[in-house]
Design an enzyme around this catalytic site. Sequence first.
Site, PDB file in Angstrom:
ATOM      1  N   ASP A 120       0.877  -1.164   0.000  1.00  0.00           N
ATOM      2  CA  ASP A 120       0.000   0.000   0.000  1.00  0.00           C
ATOM      3  C   ASP A 120       0.920   1.222   0.000  1.00  0.00           C
ATOM      4  O   ASP A 120       2.090   1.145   0.394  1.00  0.00           O
ATOM      5  CB  ASP A 120      -0.948   0.006   1.206  1.00  0.00           C
ATOM      6  CG  ASP A 120      -2.133   0.955   0.976  1.00  0.00           C
ATOM      7  OD1 ASP A 120      -2.046   1.808   0.065  1.00  0.00           O
ATOM      8  OD2 ASP A 120      -3.138   0.847   1.708  1.00  0.00           O
TER       9      ASP A 120
HETATM   10  C1  BGC Z   1      -4.954   3.382   0.098  1.00  0.00           C
HETATM   11  C2  BGC Z   1      -5.023   2.411  -1.064  1.00  0.00           C
HETATM   12  C3  BGC Z   1      -4.775   3.128  -2.351  1.00  0.00           C
HETATM   13  C4  BGC Z   1      -3.425   3.798  -2.272  1.00  0.00           C
HETATM   14  C5  BGC Z   1      -3.078   4.564  -3.514  1.00  0.00           C
HETATM   15  C6  BGC Z   1      -3.707   4.228   0.079  1.00  0.00           C
HETATM   16  O1  BGC Z   1      -3.830   5.288   0.966  1.00  0.00           O
HETATM   17  O2  BGC Z   1      -5.031   2.684   1.311  1.00  0.00           O
HETATM   18  O3  BGC Z   1      -6.280   1.787  -1.083  1.00  0.00           O
HETATM   19  O4  BGC Z   1      -4.855   2.235  -3.414  1.00  0.00           O
HETATM   20  O5  BGC Z   1      -3.440   4.735  -1.201  1.00  0.00           O
HETATM   21  O6  BGC Z   1      -3.876   5.693  -3.619  1.00  0.00           O
END
Ligand code: BGC
Length: 780
Positions: free
Chosen positions: A242
């Site tokens: 993530d």
């Molecule tokens: C989120 C993800 C997301 C990623 C990219 C993170 O803060 O938890 O779900 O895909 O950011 O934006």
Amino acid sequence: MAGPGGASVTADLSDLDAYVERLTLAEKVALTSGSSFWETTAVPRTGLPSVVLTDGPHGVRLQRAQADHLGISESVPATCFPPAVTLGSTFDPELLERVGRALGEEARAEGVGVLLGPGINIKRSPLCGRNFEYLSEDPLLSGVLGTALVRGLQSQGVGASLKHFAANNQESDRLRVSADIDPRPLREIYLRGFQRVVEDSQPWTVMCSYNRVNGTYASEDPWLLTTVLRDTWGFDGLVVSDWGAVEDRVAGVRAGLDLEMPGGDGHTDAQVLAAVESGRLDEGVLDVAVRRVLQLVARVSAGSQDGSTYDREAHHALAREAAARGVVLLKNEGGALPLAEGDSVAVLGEFARTPRYQGAGSSLINPTRLDSPLAEIERIAGTGRVAFAPAFTLAGTDPAADARLSAEAVAVAAAAPVVVLFLGLPDRDESEGFDREHLSLPANQLALLDAVRAVNQRVVVVISNGGVVELPFTDDVPAIVEGWLGGQAGGGAIADVLFGRINPSGRLAETIPMRLEETPAYLDFPGEFGHVRYGEGLFVGHRWYDARSAQVRFPFGHGLSFTTFAYTGLRVTAGPLGLEARVAVTNTGTRSGREVVQLYVSRPDSVVQRPPRELKGFATVDLAPGETREVTIAVRRCDLAYWDVRVDDWVVEDGPYAVAIGASSRDLRVAAFVDVVGDQVCLPLTMSSTVAELLAHPVTAQVIAGALGEIDSAIMADDAGLVKLIGSMPIGRWIAFPDNRLDREQVEDLLRQANATLIGPQRDVDRRGRGWPLSRAAHH
Ligand code: BGC
């Protein structure tokens, strides 16, 4: 494949091992982290292009200028399909596969190689600020629907990123908190949906979550990322972090993390480089991650099509269909709905003209267009038949403004034959990044409802919300429509349902509780000092309320239709692959409609703790008035299994299973018992095995019973009483007492004889769990 930079593939990726050989160590390290916010690293020297990864999950959030992962800066216009909360309520994998395909077409047209979704975390607490991005409180439903989304997306040559792996069930302290979960709920609830999606659809990527699981960061947990995900489930894709989830990249690479996102300042690349150079990290381990990145590049390039486009109108229509299928008719008394086309109606509530249609954070889509419920209702009702009043402010911070708007709305309501009142959660109440603190609708909205009801009893309430809310007014209004967050075409979907153009078939993918205080995780959520204990164990969602026979506002699986259905003639058979249930469903009303047929399974008197019933299958069926169809639902054998902590494996218990089918978890219409031949759990007997366990074993029973028979007890006159008294004693301790009739050697010999029978077919655990005894040696 072309990213925003338009690089095209010239690299020959047919032999990945050979390709890895051609790369320098520095290039290999760089490949395993992003080059920018949304791109993997290209290697121009060898012609290797980058891959663009973009959110997700319910639309393409491609940012061409400023980048962020919190929904702050602009992204290119894309269809905003309904978020997962609404898709989950459709119970319709065929529809979700179509949505996945459409998402794939849009991603491909924008040069996006991986769309970051679906998110299938379990809705453990209704307070989780990101529940709108998740499908259900139930792992089977999440798994089946998640699989459909991945299949649809990947059919277009665009990779999915199954997220957030794992146990990311809250936003509070999400980058550090440890989800402390016992093995059974971890396997049976929190990992089960992931397992299904991985095994059934092989997503090209899995995104590991920010949090820790039982103390270890998901991004550096070899058990999670390698033992479970790859070695057990057979995942063959790439694990991406993530955004910002990496605490220790070297530990991550070792554990099975292939790609760190986003690209950073080179700090973690330097760490990996130093670790390889110093021998702390085997270069071969890095090479495995590099190969997986190359494999992703190869997959994406195979799927990319220059000049591909998509049909915006068709996607908007699909978004409307999906939103309508996700609308849940919670209550409908006295024929309040559907409204007749051509009737006059008062439409109240700011949400009718300023719809709340998606949640905030990284999933925020810049829609290609936006339909409001008000305009769509006006279109169907006809000009001059709709009186609108905004009724309250969304901010709810200006009592004078609310008083004025309320008075105006009450006057409109008093003059109308029927009122459709739009209530909901304002944007600021739910988002990625923080959890909710309560489940209430804003006070100004509830006050408005009371004022409207005082002048007009025919009030249809429509709610817009991403997470469930308490509905204290349920008994006071004839109809409630749960509209969730409908995406860009949700306004039309609501209008279609209100006027009966679509007969609602949405079902609750999560329980609506009476009060926050009664929800399963209430006392543990969101934890403290970096730990959240999943104290409710297996009893998540409806499993909790059912085990306590607790009242709920609306149960899991609930949802009404404008017609009615009858269930007859259930037949259930068991075979080596699982169960098959057949049931006849009849539309007993006067309108065509769709029923979501739900199958729940229980194992009465199980050897292990189990929820009273669990969803193990479902199917949708479209029926004309009076029509009957036979519906077949298959239950996989693995879905009957529980996680057995003695052997660290799934075990199907022998014996009778109750199969109940109906319209919700609390509206079960037909039931049958079926016998299942279970798995054999053969555990060795040891000196730690109890007297009762030896009594239940065919080889040792007679000798132990004989020894018990020698005991002369005035109080425990019968054997059953003696077993109660002595049964829990480990045999080794019992024989250590003076004057015991059994000597140690004799018992050791007996145990050897018993354990010799472990080879070959054996009986499994008996009903009380003591048949084949537990032994320390068998514990992992
Ligand atoms: C989120 C993800 C997301 C990623 C990219 C993170 O803060 O938890 O779900 O895909 O950011 O934006």
